[in-house]
Design an enzyme around this catalytic site. Structure first.
Site, PDB file in Angstrom:
ATOM      1  N   ASP A  64       0.874  -1.171   0.000  1.00 17.83           N
ATOM      2  CA  ASP A  64       0.000   0.000   0.000  1.00 17.83           C
ATOM      3  C   ASP A  64       0.913   1.223   0.000  1.00 17.83           C
ATOM      4  OD1 ASP A  64      -1.628   2.140   0.582  1.00 17.83           O
ATOM      5  OD2 ASP A  64      -2.758   1.113   2.158  1.00 17.83           O
ATOM      6  N   SER A 143      -0.970  14.037 -14.205  1.00 18.88           N
ATOM      7  CA  SER A 143      -2.200  14.033 -15.012  1.00 18.88           C
ATOM      8  C   SER A 143      -2.330  15.373 -15.719  1.00 18.88           C
ATOM      9  CB  SER A 143      -3.414  13.828 -14.102  1.00 18.88           C
ATOM     10  OG  SER A 143      -4.617  14.020 -14.824  1.00 18.88           O
ATOM     11  N   TYR A 156      -8.839  15.748  -6.860  1.00 20.68           N
ATOM     12  CA  TYR A 156      -7.898  14.935  -7.654  1.00 20.68           C
ATOM     13  C   TYR A 156      -6.902  15.854  -8.350  1.00 20.68           C
ATOM     14  CZ  TYR A 156      -6.335  11.871 -11.502  1.00 20.68           C
ATOM     15  OH  TYR A 156      -5.578  11.162 -12.411  1.00 20.68           O
ATOM     16  N   LYS A 160      -2.782  16.111  -8.017  1.00 25.38           N
ATOM     17  CA  LYS A 160      -1.862  15.948  -9.157  1.00 25.38           C
ATOM     18  C   LYS A 160      -1.024  17.205  -9.395  1.00 25.38           C
ATOM     19  CE  LYS A 160      -2.868  11.684 -10.373  1.00 25.38           C
ATOM     20  NZ  LYS A 160      -1.845  10.610 -10.330  1.00 25.38           N
TER      21      LYS A 160
END
Ligand SMILES: NC(=O)c1ccc[n+]([C@@H]2O[C@H](COP(=O)([O-])OP(=O)(O)OC[C@H]3O[C@@H](n4cnc5c(N)ncnc54)[C@H](O)[C@@H]3O)[C@@H](O)[C@H]2O)c1
Length: 260
Positions: A64, A143, A156, A160
């Site tokens: 993880d 991204s 998100y 990023k």
């Protein structure tokens, strides 16, 4: 195709999607690849499916990326078995989709935990090994959302943008030790993450998943949904000798979608 014979590459989130494709491409170029993923069974299957071009053997670790002890133990085990790590691809990532007014703290923490803290933890664990050898390549999967506004994915996107900032900062810190750090910024890539996002976005915007997908294609000047291999090719380039004087770069791999 780049020549990565004799190199050891570690790819996180490599049991599926973009990470799996990166692992395949690096293996095809001759690297011994260690597939790291939360999903141990899928990681094993991905590692077993890699082309056996490398002199060394491929491997896998269930880990993880948000857990510091697990990450440090994984890196210790990889170095013990393979002798070194030449290439680190911090690719594991997650997303959820929501309007900011409805966004939960759990969603925020989940996205930042995997996408940002995970990159930090693996980078920190691997760097001393690269520093000791005076060379190494780190390539993070950021991204297109890490460079522009991305409604319904603000959390998100923020995670990023953090990866892009971390990449550039690490590039400067690690440069004196021969370690380059770059990231790739993909657009609309056909993976299980995208399948989930199509459903969420359709629901949030009152559209069908197919309509959302058609919009992704319209927003991509090169006119198709991206394949994971499109990203893997760029990562493989950044891992190769061809990219030895490139560091701190955030390379758009979007078919031009980032331009619109
Ligand atoms: N699909 C896209 O359109 C797209 C676009 C831009 C960037 N990205 C980024 O690309 C990367 C790969 O995404 P994908 O589309 O292949 O998604 P995916 O869901 O297909 O694969 C993600 C992988 O990461 C693993 N993972 C998740 N949490 C983890 C954890 N805590 N520890 C270890 N592994 C974990 C999953 O098990 C899975 O195998 C992510 O960082 C994502 O943010 C994807």
């Amino acid at each position: 195709m780049s020549n990565l014979q004799g190199k050891v590459a570690v790819v996180t989130g490599a049991a599926s999607g973009i990470g799996k494709s990166i692992a395949v491409r690096l293996a095809q170029a001759g690297a011994a690849v260690v597939v790291c993923d939360l999903n141990g069974e899928a990681a094993r299957a991905a590692a077993e499916s890699l082309p056996a071009v490398a002199a060394g053997k491929h491997g896998f670790v269930a880990v993880d990326v948000t857990d510091k002890e697990q990450v440090q133990a994984a890196v210790r085990a990889i170095v013990a078995e393979h002798g070194a790590i030449d290439i680190l691809c911090n690719n594991a990532g997650v997303s959820t989709m929501n309007r900011i007014e409805d966004l939960t703290e759990q969603e925020w923490d989940f996205n930042f935990g995997v996408n940002t803290k995970g990159v930090f933890l693996f980078t920190q664990a691997v760097f001393p090994h690269m520093k000791a050898r005076g060379r190494g390549r780190m390539i993070n999967t950021a991204s297109m959302a890490g460079k522009r506004a991305t409604p319904l994915l603000a959390h998100y996107a923020a995670s990023k943008w953090a990866v892009v900032g971390f990449t550039k900062s690490a590039a400067v810190e690690f440069a004196p030790f021969g370690v380059t750090v770059n990231c790739v910024c993909p657009g609309f890539v056909k993976t299980s993450m995208q399948e989930r996002e199509l459903v969420w976005e359709a629901e949030l915007r009152g559209m069908t998943p197919q309509e959302v997908k058609d919009e992704y294609v319209r927003l991509t000047p090169l006119g198709r949904i991206q394949e994971p291999e499109d990203v893997a090719k760029a990562v493989c380039f950044l891992a190769s000798d061809e990219a030895d004087f490139i560091t701190g770069e955030a390379l758009d791999v979007t078919g031009g979608a980032h331009l619109l």
